[in-house]
Design an enzyme around this catalytic site. Structure first.
Site, mmCIF file in Angstrom:
data_model
loop_
_atom_site.group_PDB
_atom_site.id
_atom_site.type_symbol
_atom_site.label_atom_id
_atom_site.label_comp_id
_atom_site.label_asym_id
_atom_site.label_seq_id
_atom_site.Cartn_x
_atom_site.Cartn_y
_atom_site.Cartn_z
ATOM 1 N N ASP A 39 -8.670 -8.585 3.861
ATOM 2 C CA ASP A 39 -8.267 -7.608 4.740
ATOM 3 C C ASP A 39 -9.246 -7.597 5.854
ATOM 4 O O ASP A 39 -10.160 -6.595 5.558
ATOM 5 C CB ASP A 39 -8.379 -6.278 4.115
ATOM 6 C CG ASP A 39 -7.871 -5.303 4.984
ATOM 7 O OD1 ASP A 39 -7.209 -5.609 6.047
ATOM 8 O OD2 ASP A 39 -7.803 -3.984 4.453
ATOM 9 N N GLU A 78 0.834 -1.025 -0.018
ATOM 10 C CA GLU A 78 0.178 0.011 0.007
ATOM 11 C C GLU A 78 0.819 1.289 0.013
ATOM 12 O O GLU A 78 0.567 2.259 0.849
ATOM 13 C CB GLU A 78 -1.063 0.012 1.080
ATOM 14 C CG GLU A 78 -1.983 -1.062 0.945
ATOM 15 C CD GLU A 78 -3.001 -1.011 2.258
ATOM 16 O OE1 GLU A 78 -2.787 -0.503 3.275
ATOM 17 O OE2 GLU A 78 -4.017 -1.454 1.993
ATOM 18 N N GLU A 98 -12.773 -2.175 11.842
ATOM 19 C CA GLU A 98 -12.465 -1.617 10.757
ATOM 20 C C GLU A 98 -13.955 -1.710 9.836
ATOM 21 O O GLU A 98 -14.512 -0.845 9.551
ATOM 22 C CB GLU A 98 -11.362 -1.754 10.185
ATOM 23 C CG GLU A 98 -11.294 -0.827 8.872
ATOM 24 C CD GLU A 98 -10.107 -1.167 8.150
ATOM 25 O OE1 GLU A 98 -9.017 -1.843 8.661
ATOM 26 O OE2 GLU A 98 -9.732 -0.574 6.933
#
Lengths: 678, 678
Positions: free
Chosen positions: A367, A293, A395
């Protein structure tokens, strides 16, 4: 208002008077006084903890001393310290305890009975003391105790994705606990409370800064701040780790490169690591996100992960530090299926890493979705110890607004059989080192803590911190056991509370999957913040940043074909899993759309078509949240109003959100479904 | 560890058992029970407060009811509610109480004595109840009470410079208290505690967002959040204000202009204000920063401050709202001396403002320096009510690290005689409206509160919040009285504690002036953050952003010549001040370098030359911090260790900083001083 208001700060360490008369009598009889041997800071902490807990639990004075007690007593000390008191711990048992185990044993001392808590190091006595207090808090029988407990995993870390400016990436409970601007001069008492909470559930480390790291965290000024925090954490048995940025030699050292094969770079890291250990002799090590990333890494210089990891590991090795190298990579040039990237990059490197390197994989290959099959890297690198990373902070699971209990999710992953060395090669046993015989092992939980008074934003999110610690200590514990503990500790021993909250907890994760991403759907959350649904999203510059990439809904059906006729991600699993997952008829329905593009008219075990089942699942998910609202309402008279109201407000939002999820997803997916399919 | 640890969250509302036996006996005898009349939310809050305070202070049960009491009792009710109980408040006294006053009076009810707390509105009963509890907390005699108290200033506001992202401009105690992301669904219990603390010291309003405002705060979504906060604050007597951005009609309304003379703009504001009052019927009004430090304003369109202020005031007037228009402007084209700009812009506008406009000036003409002469706008606009803005948060005074007690600074300003209508025209009396006969009045304190557990970062910074409230209520109170109250409330009634902390408080502001900016020096802090010294700073693009602009040190001497031979800023003060300040021999030495460029060899009253005096002052300032460290050390056994340690850590930093200030300033200024001058 029946109960005194609570703000949640005390977590699971509330030490309320034992309101079971029989138990109270037993405890008072068994503990007329307490003796803590030793003069270390840790011994002092144990004394303070017992001095706080015992009088409160027993509702009467419990004299504390450092002397041999008379009468029935609690006695805490290392095997060495206990000897002069006539308590001897057999050598075999001492060996069995290892470095971190504790023993709680009833001992006859003349006419008196002592409850002895012992171990080989003082920090293990603290763990043991917390364990013993937990027995009292949860009203367990303490006659004839003989408990030996030791952790199955060596390094049990919280990873804080905390930035130096106080913000937290994926943090939903306020700002960072670390007051960088005030450190090292000012020691916030909350640092102690944090370390105490971690120690109470068996954690032994914390990585303080975000894996998307800033070089500044390695400057001397910041290391001095880190050292001040470490001084607080040390007597609680908590070690400190940092996330370095790979380009630090350029940013801080002024070097023209960060190439791990460049001697100047190697030397810079060695000096930096030496400096760290001068300030923090028991520094735990590094956790590195590299070439992931946008983070810099060895591949920027044509080197590979092993070159980068080994360079850092060599700098750490003389000091005993470990290197956690994250396998969270998904370079589109490696594979068009993001789920396959990590294995393709890392499997070929097996055997190339230094002994103090652990490759750290997330629980699933994408993820931290509401549900993923386990990451196929587990079992694929026999020569390399693999660390497991799970995300305590929610998240993708409603953040600090939704009540979602993650115990069963983690347990599903830990218990998943990789078949790497035949049946029984569970992820847990890969991680604890027993399958391939590794001496080092590590589990990492991305923390959900912050400056909010209740630590985690949602009172129920505390459960996820708690259960992470308990499973990190012993992945064989059943989630039911841990759930029962947590509810008793955090809310009440009242049977009504237990009967109400336990089903809420265990039902909450399946419900979240159902109202967000049933049947193997994944990553259809809104961009960036990942809160709320956006299955139509298709405008990101990279394919795999779009929701449509993941669900692939069309007129025919829905799902990502990862079977052998698709991306063949199933091929990364050992037999028989690759066949089981790869075949539409044998693939577990919970992973159906993860591995297959399935026709809308496909019949599931329920007899419903896929589209009917999807509608059913969304309905079920919403219905469970409605049920939680009802259950919680029924506890109004039993729970203090401050916590009750806070949770009520959250549940109301969760219900609204769950309905929104259902509406948006069914509207969107429904447009692909023709009249004939419905 | 003698005292139970405290984290400071309770502020001055700690309600510890009265440890003076005589007083305890008196209090127990006088208050056998308590009655709170009325059914409003406020009455409920008073009941809750008494229910919390009285049993704790008196260390025994104090039955609470809503009925006529028997025995000696505390009775709380409005004059109307008291009548049926046979307590009548004479009409003249009721008038005298006004809207916000309270009366605490001993009353004979048959053989019993009641202590009656009354007033014309229920929120005033709350203020009275807090006042009464303060008497108990500070061990005052409560026989034959007859206390009538009412505020001298109508609007007593905290201004929060809080941004919507949770950061606080010039905030040094964590993040914003307002959890915008969670509102309106989640009501943090801390909102109640904030309103309670404000009410306890007589504050009645809060402006929630930064004067450097974001348009977003006026969107319906945000107004609904504000309304939720207002619902919490209302029963505590706290009204809510907002800072709108002047360009909002363009940003939110899509208009091509924000010209206040444009009918579409006027209409937009009217509709927006109407919307606000639909959601928040008791909304207080706006606080506006316009054409100041880059903020948009009417001058962007060739209109002037009065045009902008009046347009907003007209929108607010039908609803009873006020408009606070800040006079903090320093356009370099107006005058080369920043200190003169506000008067030059605003004096000509006197008489042009609508009745519900207050022009709001800071205490001094520059910007919240350690010491400034009072702002010459006070007394210069007889037809306009002027609001006074002081800064509770210590932007230039060591932030939350330095112990600096601001009571005497504010008192110096309030007591300063402007001579606007002859002697006795103090700033306080300009502000309370009595000099020029204005009906409305306002004082604004820029808040030092934040999410830190102790609210203000430094335990002693709580004193500045406290004293601001008390002086806002009654500027005639002596600082000694308020100081004594605060120390007793916050720390202890122990004589040793009182004798130790009071001199620390009163000495701390003079010391800060001395080690930072003695003798009228100002604005030599580091750029941007304003922490620490940087007298050499001269690289900002605007002259008046540089430190050298303010101190003007050269071979001849040091100081800003604002006499008639210089910028003639002294001309903005009324006689005799302009002469007194303008003459080097009559100018008070505390303002010497503010008004004069003074030769290094100039002799001061001490007999020392200016340069010798500067050295002396820096030494004295540092010496006092050393003394504070010693005094505090002496309280180690008396103060709980958590708070003691926190303050010790802060004091150590303050001492280091003070020494740094001395070193940097004397080194820098010393280079201008020739051998002959020394």
């Amino acid at each position: 208002m029946n109960q005194k208001n609570e703000d949640g700060y005390e977590l699971w360490l509330r030490y309320r008077r034992v309101d079971n008369p029989d138990r109270l009598r037993q405890y008072r009889q068994a503990i007329s006084r307490a003796t803590v041997l030793g003069a270390s800071e840790t011994a002092e902490i144990i004394r303070r903890e017992l001095g706080r807990a015992l009088p409160a639990l027993l509702d009467r004075a419990v004299p504390l001393s450092e002397q041999r007690p008379t009468g029935n007593a609690l006695v805490v000390g290392t095997a060495g310290d206990l000897k002069p008191l006539g308590v001897s711990i057999p050598q075999v048992q001492r060996q069995n305890l290892g470095e971190e185990g504790f023993l709680i044993r009833s001992h006859q001392a003349g006419g008196d009975t002592w409850i002895v808590i012992t171990g080989n190091a003082e920090t293990t006595l603290l763990t043991g003391a917390f364990h013993f207090l937990r027995l009292l808090q949860t009203h367990q029988n303490i006659d004839n105790l003989n408990i030996l407990s030791r952790p199955r995993i060596r390094h049990r870390l919280l990873a804080h994705w905390d930035n130096l400016d106080g913000s937290i990436e994926r943090g939903y409970a306020g700002q960072s606990l670390w007051q960088w601007a005030e450190l090292p001069e000012t020691i916030d008492p909350r640092y102690h409370d944090y370390a105490r909470a971690c120690a109470s559930i068996g954690l032994n480390g914390a990585c303080l800064n975000n894996v998307n790291a800033q070089a500044q965290s390695l400057t001397t000024a910041y290391l001095e701040k880190v050292a001040a925090l470490t001084d607080v954490f040390r007597p609680y048995g908590m070690r400190v780790y940092l996330s370095p940025v790979f380009s630090a030699p350029m940013q801080l050292g002024g070097l023209p490169t960060a190439d791990p094969r460049d001697p100047a770079v190697t030397k810079w890291w060695q000096k930096k690591v030496d400096e760290i250990y001068r300030l923090i002799p028991d520094f735990g090590g590094f956790q590195v996100k590299a070439n992931s990333e946008g983070q810099p890494g060895p591949q920027d210089y044509g080197a590979n992960h092993d070159d980068g990891a080994n360079m850092l590991a060599e700098a750490l090795a003389p000091h005993g530090g470990i290197l956690l190298w994250r396998a969270f990579v998904y370079d589109v040039s490696v594979d068009q299926d993001r789920a396959k990237c990590a294995n393709k990059e890392f499997e070929p490197l097996d055997g190339k890493f230094r002994p103090n390197v652990l490759v750290q994989a997330k629980n699933g290959p994408i993820d931290f979705q509401p549900r993923e099959p386990f990451h196929p890297l587990f079992g694929a690198m026999p020569q390399t110890p693999l660390a497991l990373e799970v995300q305590i902070t929610q998240e993708y699971l409603g953040q600090s607004i939704h009540l979602v209990y993650l115990a069963d999710m983690w347990k599903e992953v830990l218990d998943a059989d990789t078949y790497a060395r035949g049946p029984g090669s569970t992820v847990a046993k890969i991680v604890d080192g027993s399958v391939f015989g590794h001496n080092t092992s590590c589990i990492v939980g991305v923390a959900n803590t912050g400056s909010d008074r209740n630590w985690c934003g949602h009172h129920f999110s505390q459960a996820n911190w708690y259960v992470f610690g308990r499973l990190a200590w012993d992945h064989q514990l059943s989630t039911e056991t841990i759930t029962e503990e947590w509810v008793r500790l955090t809310w009440s021993n009242d049977p009504l509370v237990l009967q109400s909250i336990k089903p809420m907890l265990h039902g909450s994760w399946p419900a979240c999957i159902d109202y967000m991403t049933p049947l193997g759907l994944h990553h259809i959350m809104q961009e960036g913040h990942h809160y709320g649904p956006d299955p139509a999203f298709n405008s990101a510059p990279r394919q795999d940043w779009n929701c449509v990439y993941y669900h692939r809904a069309d007129r025919e059906g829905i799902g990502f074909d990862r079977s052998s006729s698709g991306s063949n991600a199933v091929g990364q699993y050992h037999p028989p899993l690759r066949e089981q997952f790869g075949n539409l008829t044998t693939c577990p329905e919970k992973y159906l759309l993860w591995f297959h593009h399935v026709p809308w008219t496909h019949r599931l075990q329920s007899g419903r078509t896929l589209w009917e089942e999807m509608q059913h699942r969304y309905d079920e998910g919403v219905a469970f949240v409605e049920k939680m609202v009802d259950i919680w309402q029924g506890l109004q008279a039993t729970i203090d109003s401050q916590r009750h109201q806070h949770v009520s407000q959250r549940l109301a939002q969760q219900l609204e959100n769950a309905r929104k999820w259902r509406e948006v997803c069914l509207n969107y997916f429904g447009q692909f479904v023709s009249g004939e399919d419905t």
